[in-house]
Design a protein around this motif. Structure first.
Motif, PDB file in Angstrom:
ATOM      1  N   PRO A 394      10.463  11.795  53.925  1.00 53.76           N
ATOM      2  CA  PRO A 394      10.672  10.988  55.135  1.00 53.76           C
ATOM      3  C   PRO A 394       9.995  11.587  56.365  1.00 53.76           C
ATOM      4  O   PRO A 394      10.009  10.973  57.434  1.00 53.76           O
ATOM      5  CB  PRO A 394      12.197  11.000  55.293  1.00 53.76           C
ATOM      6  CG  PRO A 394      12.623  12.297  54.690  1.00 53.76           C
ATOM      7  CD  PRO A 394      11.654  12.576  53.565  1.00 53.76           C
ATOM      8  N   PHE A 395       9.414  12.785  56.213  1.00 51.87           N
ATOM      9  CA  PHE A 395       8.820  13.497  57.348  1.00 51.87           C
ATOM     10  C   PHE A 395       7.295  13.544  57.299  1.00 51.87           C
ATOM     11  O   PHE A 395       6.671  14.027  58.228  1.00 51.87           O
ATOM     12  CB  PHE A 395       9.354  14.940  57.400  1.00 51.87           C
ATOM     13  CG  PHE A 395      10.851  15.025  57.451  1.00 51.87           C
ATOM     14  CD1 PHE A 395      11.539  14.740  58.620  1.00 51.87           C
ATOM     15  CD2 PHE A 395      11.586  15.376  56.320  1.00 51.87           C
ATOM     16  CE1 PHE A 395      12.918  14.810  58.673  1.00 51.87           C
ATOM     17  CE2 PHE A 395      12.968  15.456  56.363  1.00 51.87           C
ATOM     18  CZ  PHE A 395      13.634  15.165  57.545  1.00 51.87           C
ATOM     19  N   LEU A 396       6.698  13.069  56.207  1.00 53.11           N
ATOM     20  CA  LEU A 396       5.245  13.107  56.059  1.00 53.11           C
ATOM     21  C   LEU A 396       4.708  11.695  55.863  1.00 53.11           C
ATOM     22  O   LEU A 396       5.405  10.826  55.326  1.00 53.11           O
ATOM     23  CB  LEU A 396       4.848  13.979  54.857  1.00 53.11           C
ATOM     24  CG  LEU A 396       5.227  15.461  54.933  1.00 53.11           C
ATOM     25  CD1 LEU A 396       4.920  16.150  53.609  1.00 53.11           C
ATOM     26  CD2 LEU A 396       4.504  16.157  56.075  1.00 53.11           C
ATOM     27  N   THR A 397       3.470  11.495  56.276  1.00 55.46           N
ATOM     28  CA  THR A 397       2.823  10.190  56.124  1.00 55.46           C
ATOM     29  C   THR A 397       1.452  10.384  55.484  1.00 55.46           C
ATOM     30  O   THR A 397       0.934  11.504  55.404  1.00 55.46           O
ATOM     31  CB  THR A 397       2.663   9.494  57.491  1.00 55.46           C
ATOM     32  OG1 THR A 397       1.917  10.349  58.367  1.00 55.46           O
ATOM     33  CG2 THR A 397       4.019   9.191  58.109  1.00 55.46           C
ATOM     34  N   GLU A 398       0.869   9.272  55.060  1.00 53.45           N
ATOM     35  CA  GLU A 398      -0.429   9.329  54.385  1.00 53.45           C
ATOM     36  C   GLU A 398      -1.543   9.817  55.313  1.00 53.45           C
ATOM     37  O   GLU A 398      -2.473  10.473  54.860  1.00 53.45           O
ATOM     38  CB  GLU A 398      -0.786   7.954  53.825  1.00 53.45           C
ATOM     39  CG  GLU A 398       0.110   7.468  52.692  1.00 53.45           C
ATOM     40  CD  GLU A 398      -0.044   8.286  51.418  1.00 53.45           C
ATOM     41  OE1 GLU A 398      -1.050   8.997  51.296  1.00 53.45           O
ATOM     42  OE2 GLU A 398       0.848   8.207  50.563  1.00 53.45           O
ATOM     43  N   ASP A 399      -1.443   9.516  56.603  1.00 54.32           N
ATOM     44  CA  ASP A 399      -2.485   9.980  57.508  1.00 54.32           C
ATOM     45  C   ASP A 399      -2.442  11.491  57.689  1.00 54.32           C
ATOM     46  O   ASP A 399      -3.474  12.134  57.896  1.00 54.32           O
ATOM     47  CB  ASP A 399      -2.384   9.268  58.862  1.00 54.32           C
ATOM     48  CG  ASP A 399      -1.044   9.504  59.541  1.00 54.32           C
ATOM     49  OD1 ASP A 399      -0.060   9.690  58.820  1.00 54.32           O
ATOM     50  OD2 ASP A 399      -0.994   9.498  60.788  1.00 54.32           O
ATOM     51  N   VAL A 400      -1.236  12.076  57.596  1.00 53.57           N
ATOM     52  CA  VAL A 400      -1.127  13.539  57.635  1.00 53.57           C
ATOM     53  C   VAL A 400      -1.782  14.132  56.394  1.00 53.57           C
ATOM     54  O   VAL A 400      -2.503  15.140  56.475  1.00 53.57           O
ATOM     55  CB  VAL A 400       0.353  13.976  57.731  1.00 53.57           C
ATOM     56  CG1 VAL A 400       0.476  15.493  57.659  1.00 53.57           C
ATOM     57  CG2 VAL A 400       0.979  13.459  59.018  1.00 53.57           C
ATOM     58  N   LEU A 401      -1.559  13.503  55.249  1.00 50.65           N
ATOM     59  CA  LEU A 401      -2.199  13.974  54.018  1.00 50.65           C
ATOM     60  C   LEU A 401      -3.717  13.847  54.109  1.00 50.65           C
ATOM     61  O   LEU A 401      -4.444  14.749  53.682  1.00 50.65           O
ATOM     62  CB  LEU A 401      -1.669  13.172  52.824  1.00 50.65           C
ATOM     63  CG  LEU A 401      -2.300  13.467  51.464  1.00 50.65           C
ATOM     64  CD1 LEU A 401      -2.093  14.932  51.071  1.00 50.65           C
ATOM     65  CD2 LEU A 401      -1.729  12.556  50.392  1.00 50.65           C
ATOM     66  N   GLU A 402      -4.190  12.757  54.687  1.00 46.25           N
ATOM     67  CA  GLU A 402      -5.630  12.545  54.815  1.00 46.25           C
ATOM     68  C   GLU A 402      -6.282  13.625  55.672  1.00 46.25           C
ATOM     69  O   GLU A 402      -7.427  14.023  55.431  1.00 46.25           O
ATOM     70  CB  GLU A 402      -5.886  11.167  55.432  1.00 46.25           C
ATOM     71  CG  GLU A 402      -7.343  10.849  55.732  1.00 46.25           C
ATOM     72  CD  GLU A 402      -8.187  10.661  54.485  1.00 46.25           C
ATOM     73  OE1 GLU A 402      -9.415  10.781  54.596  1.00 46.25           O
ATOM     74  OE2 GLU A 402      -7.608  10.404  53.407  1.00 46.25           O
ATOM     75  N   SER A 403      -5.551  14.134  56.656  1.00 38.37           N
ATOM     76  CA  SER A 403      -6.105  15.182  57.512  1.00 38.37           C
ATOM     77  C   SER A 403      -6.189  16.527  56.799  1.00 38.37           C
ATOM     78  O   SER A 403      -6.927  17.409  57.233  1.00 38.37           O
ATOM     79  CB  SER A 403      -5.241  15.328  58.774  1.00 38.37           C
ATOM     80  OG  SER A 403      -3.943  15.805  58.453  1.00 38.37           O
ATOM     81  N   CYS A 404      -5.430  16.683  55.702  1.00 37.46           N
ATOM     82  CA  CYS A 404      -5.421  17.950  54.961  1.00 37.46           C
ATOM     83  C   CYS A 404      -6.209  17.879  53.654  1.00 37.46           C
ATOM     84  O   CYS A 404      -6.776  18.890  53.215  1.00 37.46           O
ATOM     85  CB  CYS A 404      -3.989  18.368  54.640  1.00 37.46           C
ATOM     86  SG  CYS A 404      -2.897  18.559  56.047  1.00 37.46           S
ATOM     87  N   PHE A 405      -6.203  16.711  53.041  1.00 37.23           N
ATOM     88  CA  PHE A 405      -6.746  16.573  51.692  1.00 37.23           C
ATOM     89  C   PHE A 405      -7.551  15.274  51.626  1.00 37.23           C
ATOM     90  O   PHE A 405      -7.011  14.208  51.930  1.00 37.23           O
ATOM     91  CB  PHE A 405      -5.603  16.538  50.677  1.00 37.23           C
ATOM     92  CG  PHE A 405      -6.016  16.782  49.258  1.00 37.23           C
ATOM     93  CD1 PHE A 405      -6.175  18.062  48.763  1.00 37.23           C
ATOM     94  CD2 PHE A 405      -6.254  15.713  48.405  1.00 37.23           C
ATOM     95  CE1 PHE A 405      -6.539  18.288  47.450  1.00 37.23           C
ATOM     96  CE2 PHE A 405      -6.628  15.924  47.088  1.00 37.23           C
ATOM     97  CZ  PHE A 405      -6.769  17.228  46.620  1.00 37.23           C
ATOM     98  N   PRO A 406      -8.826  15.327  51.251  1.00 39.70           N
ATOM     99  CA  PRO A 406      -9.660  14.100  51.252  1.00 39.70           C
ATOM    100  C   PRO A 406      -9.096  13.026  50.331  1.00 39.70           C
ATOM    101  O   PRO A 406      -8.786  13.294  49.170  1.00 39.70           O
ATOM    102  CB  PRO A 406     -11.019  14.604  50.751  1.00 39.70           C
ATOM    103  CG  PRO A 406     -11.000  16.073  50.961  1.00 39.70           C
ATOM    104  CD  PRO A 406      -9.580  16.511  50.829  1.00 39.70           C
ATOM    105  N   TYR A 407      -8.982  11.814  50.868  1.00 41.23           N
ATOM    106  CA  TYR A 407      -8.453  10.722  50.055  1.00 41.23           C
ATOM    107  C   TYR A 407      -9.385  10.387  48.893  1.00 41.23           C
ATOM    108  O   TYR A 407      -8.928   9.979  47.823  1.00 41.23           O
ATOM    109  CB  TYR A 407      -8.244   9.475  50.916  1.00 41.23           C
ATOM    110  CG  TYR A 407      -7.680   8.317  50.126  1.00 41.23           C
ATOM    111  CD1 TYR A 407      -6.345   8.310  49.733  1.00 41.23           C
ATOM    112  CD2 TYR A 407      -8.486   7.256  49.748  1.00 41.23           C
ATOM    113  CE1 TYR A 407      -5.830   7.264  48.992  1.00 41.23           C
ATOM    114  CE2 TYR A 407      -7.979   6.199  49.010  1.00 41.23           C
ATOM    115  CZ  TYR A 407      -6.658   6.218  48.636  1.00 41.23           C
ATOM    116  OH  TYR A 407      -6.143   5.183  47.894  1.00 41.23           O
ATOM    117  N   ALA A 408     -10.690  10.588  49.091  1.00 37.60           N
ATOM    118  CA  ALA A 408     -11.642  10.323  48.006  1.00 37.60           C
ATOM    119  C   ALA A 408     -11.355  11.220  46.804  1.00 37.60           C
ATOM    120  O   ALA A 408     -11.475  10.786  45.648  1.00 37.60           O
ATOM    121  CB  ALA A 408     -13.070  10.543  48.501  1.00 37.60           C
TER     122      ALA A 408
END
Length: 435
Positions: A394-408
């Motif tokens: 509930p504290f993380l979002t996909e855009d935070v993941l995108e900033s750390c790990f490439p979505y590709a």
């Protein structure tokens, strides 16, 4: 001497003995030799129909007998100190089933099927006891009180695992401090990783916690489903009360009521209470280091052959996907017990995601050494863990993941694990047609 009361007491004793006898198909409880909840529920309804017919011949309040006996079956012992349905299934599910899930490696939790699934070669079929219909029957037998007893016992096991994790963190405290401050420096972090000990143990214990919390979630979902059928208006009131109650010091009381009704919460107050004895104000740093320990240990899963992702189950064969449940549940509860606010917990989770992403990205730079069995065969399967953790949190979002790990890279990982399974299936079919 009151003949009617004498008869009622004997009817209660008879029904209680018959109910517990329904669960036994043999003498070895530890081998899973227990009747499925749906079969016991069917037998219980048959007994109740027979007892109900007594009212046609004698003036006895059979409903009172049912209430007295069945309410005692939701406790761990009845009025005579004898085992009840709650104690029998508590032992069957928590002591036997979860132990087999954790120790044997032959049972996998499947979010897609909402049950635990056994391998074809394993004699005990976990799906026959943990699917939606069986857990619904179990909840109807043991009631909310019985579910609460099972939940508390599972959380005691989680608490013991957290205590061991704390010992591992303290044993590696200096190394983890270094990794936390220099995870973005490849040379420094590589040197510190060589000094880190018990990474596999940390992942194993977190997977154990994940399996326990996954089964607890299935049980609470079944409870919510039954209550929705039995008390829909009261359950709707609880849902509205939980949704609109303001955040504050009394929020935990409302969330605890919601969990008792099978609802979910961002921060589980019952889990917080179970872990509170491990938490002091000074332990905040220790739990931050635990998250660092987990983050830098995730790449070890890529070298495990059992970490293959099975898309038909939406699961890793070694239950590594339950790490997402464990990480989010444990982190939110531990940090909340240390009096951190939601915004502070969010920052700690973002820090964990950055460390885990950095560690997994380094897998892509490994050339592999097949002679020493160091080639990360399940690299793509482990990449999926990051997406599962974010989906669960509930504290993380996909855009935070995108900033750390490439979505590709994540999209390529999904494509790879699905393609690999499809190629293996076609190969199997081709071999079978040759015979």
């Amino acid at each position: 001497f009151a003949p009617r009361e004498y008869l009622v007491s004997h009817l209660e004793d008879l029904l209680a003995r018959k109910v517990t006898a329904l669960t036994k198909t043999g003498t070895n409880l530890h081998s899973g030799d227990v009747m499925k909840p749906s079969a016991v529920l069917g037998g219980l309804k048959a007994y109740m129909a027979v007892f109900k017919n007594l009212e046609n011949y004698i003036h006895v309040d059979i409903v009172r007998v049912f209430h007295s006996v069945l309410l005692q079956q939701t406790q761990l012992t009845d009025s005579n100190g004898q085992p009840t349905l709650a104690s029998v299934y508590n032992q069957c599910y928590v002591d036997y089933l979860l132990r087999e899930v954790i120790s044997s490696g032959n049972i996998c939790y499947s979010p897609w099927r909402k049950s635990f699934v056994s391998r074809h070669t394993f004699p005990f079929k976990a799906e026959e006891f943990t699917d939606v219909s069986e857990l619904s029957a179990l909840v109807e037998l043991i009631g909310p009180y019985g579910v609460s007893h099972m939940s508390n016992k599972m959380l005691d096991q989680v608490s013991s695992q957290v205590q061991e994790l704390k010992k591992l963190v303290l044993a590696n405290r200096d190394t983890l401090h270094g990794l936390r401050s220099s995870f973005y420096k490849p040379e420094v972090s590589a040197d510190l990783m060589r000094r880190l000990r018990s990474s596999d143990d940390v992942i194993g214990r977190m997977t154990t916690i994940g399996c326990i919390l996954a089964f607890r979630r299935l049980l609470l979902d079944a409870l919510h489903s039954r209550l929705k059928c039995r008390i829909p208006y009261l359950l709707t009131s609880i849902e509205d009360f939980q949704t609109h109650f303001p955040d504050g010091k009394d929020r935990a009381i409302v969330d605890e009521m919601a969990i008792a009704a099978g609802l979910s919460c961002d921060i589980d107050p019952i889990l917080c209470r179970a872990l509170a004895r491990h938490c002091t104000q000074d332990d905040h740093v220790t739990w931050c280091l635990l998250m660092v320990f987990i983050g830098v240990s995730l790449p070890t899963l890529a070298h495990q052959p059992q970490c293959t992702y099975r898309y038909m189950l939406e699961a890793h064969e070694n239950n590594a996907h339950t790490l997402a449940i464990a990480i989010n549940g444990i982190a939110s509860s531990l940090f909340s017990s240390c009096n951190l606010q939601a915004s502070q917990i969010s920052e700690r989770m973002k820090e964990f995601l950055a460390i885990a992403s950095s560690s997994l990205l380094k897998l892509g730079m490994e050339t592999g050494d097949k002679e020493r069995d160091k080639d990360p065969k399940n690299r793509e399967s482990v990449y999926l863990l990051l997406d599962l953790i974010v989906q669960e949190s509930p504290f993380l979002t996909e855009d935070v993941l995108e900033s750390c790990f490439p979505y590709a890279l994540l999209r390529g990982a999904y494509h790879s694990v699905f393609k690999r399974r499809e190629v293996a299936r076609k190969k199997t079919v081709s071999e079978e047609t040759q015979y």
